[in-house]
Motif scaffolding. Structure first.
Motif, PDB file in Angstrom:
ATOM      1  N   GLU A  40      64.648  19.609  56.141  1.00 42.91           N
ATOM      2  CA  GLU A  40      65.454  19.774  57.341  1.00 42.91           C
ATOM      3  C   GLU A  40      66.878  19.370  56.961  1.00 42.91           C
ATOM      4  N   LEU A  41      67.750  19.295  57.949  1.00 42.38           N
ATOM      5  CA  LEU A  41      69.164  19.036  57.638  1.00 42.38           C
ATOM      6  C   LEU A  41      69.413  17.884  56.670  1.00 42.38           C
ATOM      7  N   PRO A  42      68.838  16.695  56.900  1.00 44.37           N
ATOM      8  CA  PRO A  42      69.133  15.580  55.984  1.00 44.37           C
ATOM      9  C   PRO A  42      68.678  15.856  54.555  1.00 44.37           C
ATOM     10  N   ASP A  43      67.527  16.498  54.413  1.00 41.93           N
ATOM     11  CA  ASP A  43      67.026  16.817  53.079  1.00 41.93           C
ATOM     12  C   ASP A  43      67.963  17.790  52.373  1.00 41.93           C
ATOM     13  N   VAL A  44      68.363  18.837  53.093  1.00 44.97           N
ATOM     14  CA  VAL A  44      69.230  19.839  52.481  1.00 44.97           C
ATOM     15  C   VAL A  44      70.593  19.232  52.146  1.00 44.97           C
ATOM     16  N   GLU A  45      71.052  18.274  52.955  1.00 42.33           N
ATOM     17  CA  GLU A  45      72.310  17.586  52.649  1.00 42.33           C
ATOM     18  C   GLU A  45      72.177  16.800  51.334  1.00 42.33           C
ATOM     19  N   ILE A  46      71.022  16.198  51.111  1.00 39.53           N
ATOM     20  CA  ILE A  46      70.792  15.500  49.842  1.00 39.53           C
ATOM     21  C   ILE A  46      70.778  16.499  48.681  1.00 39.53           C
ATOM     22  N   ALA A  79      69.440   9.009  58.417  1.00 35.72           N
ATOM     23  CA  ALA A  79      68.479   9.681  57.537  1.00 35.72           C
ATOM     24  C   ALA A  79      69.142  10.042  56.216  1.00 35.72           C
ATOM     25  N   ILE A  80      70.373  10.523  56.281  1.00 32.75           N
ATOM     26  CA  ILE A  80      71.089  10.891  55.054  1.00 32.75           C
ATOM     27  C   ILE A  80      71.393   9.632  54.231  1.00 32.75           C
ATOM     28  N   GLU A  81      71.805   8.568  54.909  1.00 35.44           N
ATOM     29  CA  GLU A  81      72.044   7.304  54.200  1.00 35.44           C
ATOM     30  C   GLU A  81      70.799   6.822  53.459  1.00 35.44           C
ATOM     31  N   HIS A  82      69.658   7.119  54.039  1.00 39.29           N
ATOM     32  CA  HIS A  82      68.400   6.726  53.389  1.00 39.29           C
ATOM     33  C   HIS A  82      67.880   7.835  52.492  1.00 39.29           C
ATOM     34  N   ARG A  83      68.753   8.714  52.109  1.00 36.15           N
ATOM     35  CA  ARG A  83      68.466   9.804  51.183  1.00 36.15           C
ATOM     36  C   ARG A  83      67.341  10.705  51.658  1.00 36.15           C
ATOM     37  N   ALA A  84      67.150  10.749  52.979  1.00 32.44           N
ATOM     38  CA  ALA A  84      66.136  11.611  53.598  1.00 32.44           C
ATOM     39  C   ALA A  84      64.735  11.330  53.064  1.00 32.44           C
ATOM     40  N   ASN A  85      64.556  10.138  52.562  1.00 31.90           N
ATOM     41  CA  ASN A  85      63.244   9.756  52.024  1.00 31.90           C
ATOM     42  C   ASN A  85      62.376   9.189  53.153  1.00 31.90           C
ATOM     43  N   PRO A  86      61.313   9.908  53.517  1.00 30.16           N
ATOM     44  CA  PRO A  86      60.499   9.508  54.678  1.00 30.16           C
ATOM     45  C   PRO A  86      59.828   8.151  54.488  1.00 30.16           C
ATOM     46  N   ASP A  87      59.662   7.722  53.231  1.00 28.83           N
ATOM     47  CA  ASP A  87      59.051   6.416  52.982  1.00 28.83           C
ATOM     48  C   ASP A  87      60.064   5.283  53.054  1.00 28.83           C
ATOM     49  N   ASN A  88      61.289   5.644  53.339  1.00 31.96           N
ATOM     50  CA  ASN A  88      62.358   4.645  53.303  1.00 31.96           C
ATOM     51  C   ASN A  88      63.255   4.756  54.535  1.00 31.96           C
ATOM     52  N   MET A  89      62.641   5.028  55.696  1.00 33.67           N
ATOM     53  CA  MET A  89      63.432   5.188  56.913  1.00 33.67           C
ATOM     54  C   MET A  89      63.592   3.842  57.617  1.00 33.67           C
ATOM     55  N   PRO A  90      64.621   3.724  58.454  1.00 36.22           N
ATOM     56  CA  PRO A  90      64.832   2.459  59.185  1.00 36.22           C
ATOM     57  C   PRO A  90      63.579   2.061  59.974  1.00 36.22           C
ATOM     58  N   HIS A  94      63.204   1.021  62.917  1.00 37.66           N
ATOM     59  CA  HIS A  94      63.103   1.431  64.318  1.00 37.66           C
ATOM     60  C   HIS A  94      62.841   2.930  64.481  1.00 37.66           C
ATOM     61  N   PHE A  95      62.700   3.651  63.382  1.00 46.36           N
ATOM     62  CA  PHE A  95      62.387   5.090  63.452  1.00 46.36           C
ATOM     63  C   PHE A  95      60.896   5.293  63.736  1.00 46.36           C
ATOM     64  N   ILE A  96      60.602   6.417  64.371  1.00 43.46           N
ATOM     65  CA  ILE A  96      59.191   6.742  64.636  1.00 43.46           C
ATOM     66  C   ILE A  96      58.593   7.510  63.458  1.00 43.46           C
ATOM     67  N   ILE A  97      59.454   8.025  62.571  1.00 47.69           N
ATOM     68  CA  ILE A  97      58.968   8.838  61.442  1.00 47.69           C
ATOM     69  C   ILE A  97      57.862   8.157  60.639  1.00 47.69           C
ATOM     70  N   PRO A  98      58.005   6.856  60.302  1.00 50.11           N
ATOM     71  CA  PRO A  98      56.913   6.218  59.549  1.00 50.11           C
ATOM     72  C   PRO A  98      55.641   6.063  60.376  1.00 50.11           C
ATOM     73  N   HIS A  99      55.740   6.334  61.685  1.00 48.14           N
ATOM     74  CA  HIS A  99      54.572   6.126  62.565  1.00 48.14           C
ATOM     75  C   HIS A  99      54.059   7.453  63.113  1.00 48.14           C
ATOM     76  N   ARG A 100      54.343   8.524  62.402  1.00 51.60           N
ATOM     77  CA  ARG A 100      53.869   9.826  62.873  1.00 51.60           C
ATOM     78  C   ARG A 100      52.395  10.004  62.551  1.00 51.60           C
ATOM     79  N   LYS A 101      51.603   9.224  63.211  1.00 58.17           N
ATOM     80  CA  LYS A 101      50.153   9.298  63.060  1.00 58.17           C
ATOM     81  C   LYS A 101      49.563   8.954  64.406  1.00 58.17           C
TER      82      LYS A 101
END
Length: 261
Positions: A3-9, A207-218, A220-227
């Motif tokens: 998505e956008l952050p990944d493509v920006e990386i 997300a871009i600051e975290h290099r769009a790495n899903p294992d390294n998100m802030p 308070h993000f819900i991304i690591p909890h998408r289960k």
DNA sequence: GTCTTTGTTGGCAC
DNA sequence: AGTGCCAACAAAGA
């Protein structure tokens, strides 16, 4: 992934490694990913250099010193690799530079595409690519939203309306904004839209600051909890899963109250 | 073997 | 015309 952050990386990666070197050879390993004919792609790039790396939405644009611009879209799974020798398993195309290195377009599921265009503006118009989610201004965003109908998540993911957001980051933005994905846009006032706008910018920048790495998100993000059954990082409640247009999405019913359906 | 997945597109229904 | 839903594309992992 892309998505956008990944493509920006990827854009930054290409900018760092692949500019200002003569392309000696272009290999298209699988014609399926060539939206422009492989011959045209090769002829447009051979003996040329990439001069810039630009991004609009999920598209990466690599202009040469001539008219031709190489356009990349990664589909559901894909990335770039710049390397000297071994190409990874799912390399579908590569540019061989005069220094012996390759820029590889890796695309396991073959849903990505390469194009050649001579005009980025025209390409975007023809492909109906809306304004970039990171570049759009608040005024434009509010104006466009006021004219849009339907469900909020659908609008955020509509690439002709706003480009760059996919299933993952639209979930994150809606979570941060405290809005239910199925919220009717018509129910939002200008303050809601303004708040959504700032959360969108914040999520994308972080997300871009975290290099769009899903294992390294802030945290308070819900991304690591998408289960399903996972714990909401904000209220400790349970994350739920639902579907929209046949696509699964995750949200916290407590933090994202709002009309269901 | 079955189901799901981060994207896009074309067809159909309303 | 705009919106929603589904299937298709392709391959990997649970």
């Amino acid at each position: 992934m892309p998505e956008l952050p990944d493509v920006e990386i990827f854009r930054r990666y290409a900018e760092e490694h692949a500019l200002n070197q003569e392309i000696k050879k272009v290999s298209i390993e699988d014609d399926k990913i060539a939206a422009t004919s492989p011959q045209t792609i090769s002829e447009s790039l051979r003996d040329r250099q990439l001069k810039k790396a630009e991004r609009i939405g999920k598209y990466l644009f690599l202009p040469t010193e001539r008219q031709s611009v190489l356009v990349m879209h990664f589909g559901m799974t894909g990335w770039l690799e710049y390397q000297k020798h071994e190409k990874s398993q799912y390399t579908k195309a590569s540019l061989n530079f005069s220094n012996g290195y390759h820029l590889c377009f890796v695309n396991p599921r073959k849903l990505g595409r390469l194009h050649i265009t001579d005009n980025i503006q025209e390409f975007c118009r023809y492909m109906e690519i809306g304004p970039d989610a990171l570049a759009i201004g608040e005024g434009d965003f509010i104006q466009k939203m006021k004219k849009k109908r339907g469900m909020l998540k659908s609008a955020l993911m509509d690439q002709s309306f706003l480009s760059g957001l996919g299933n993952i980051y639209s979930d994150e933005i809606l979570f941060q904004a405290g809005l239910h994905p199925k919220t009717r846009i018509s129910r939002l006032n200008e303050a809601h839209i303004g708040h959504l706008f700032s959360r969108m910018k914040e999520v994308l920048s972080l997300a871009i600051e975290h290099r769009a790495n899903p294992d390294n998100m802030p945290d308070h993000f819900i991304i690591p909890h998408r289960k399903e059954g996972s714990i909401c990082p904000s209220c400790g409640g349970e994350v739920q899963k639902d579907k929209l247009s046949g696509r699964g999405y995750y949200f916290c019913p407590r933090c994202q109250a709002g009309e269901e359906e």
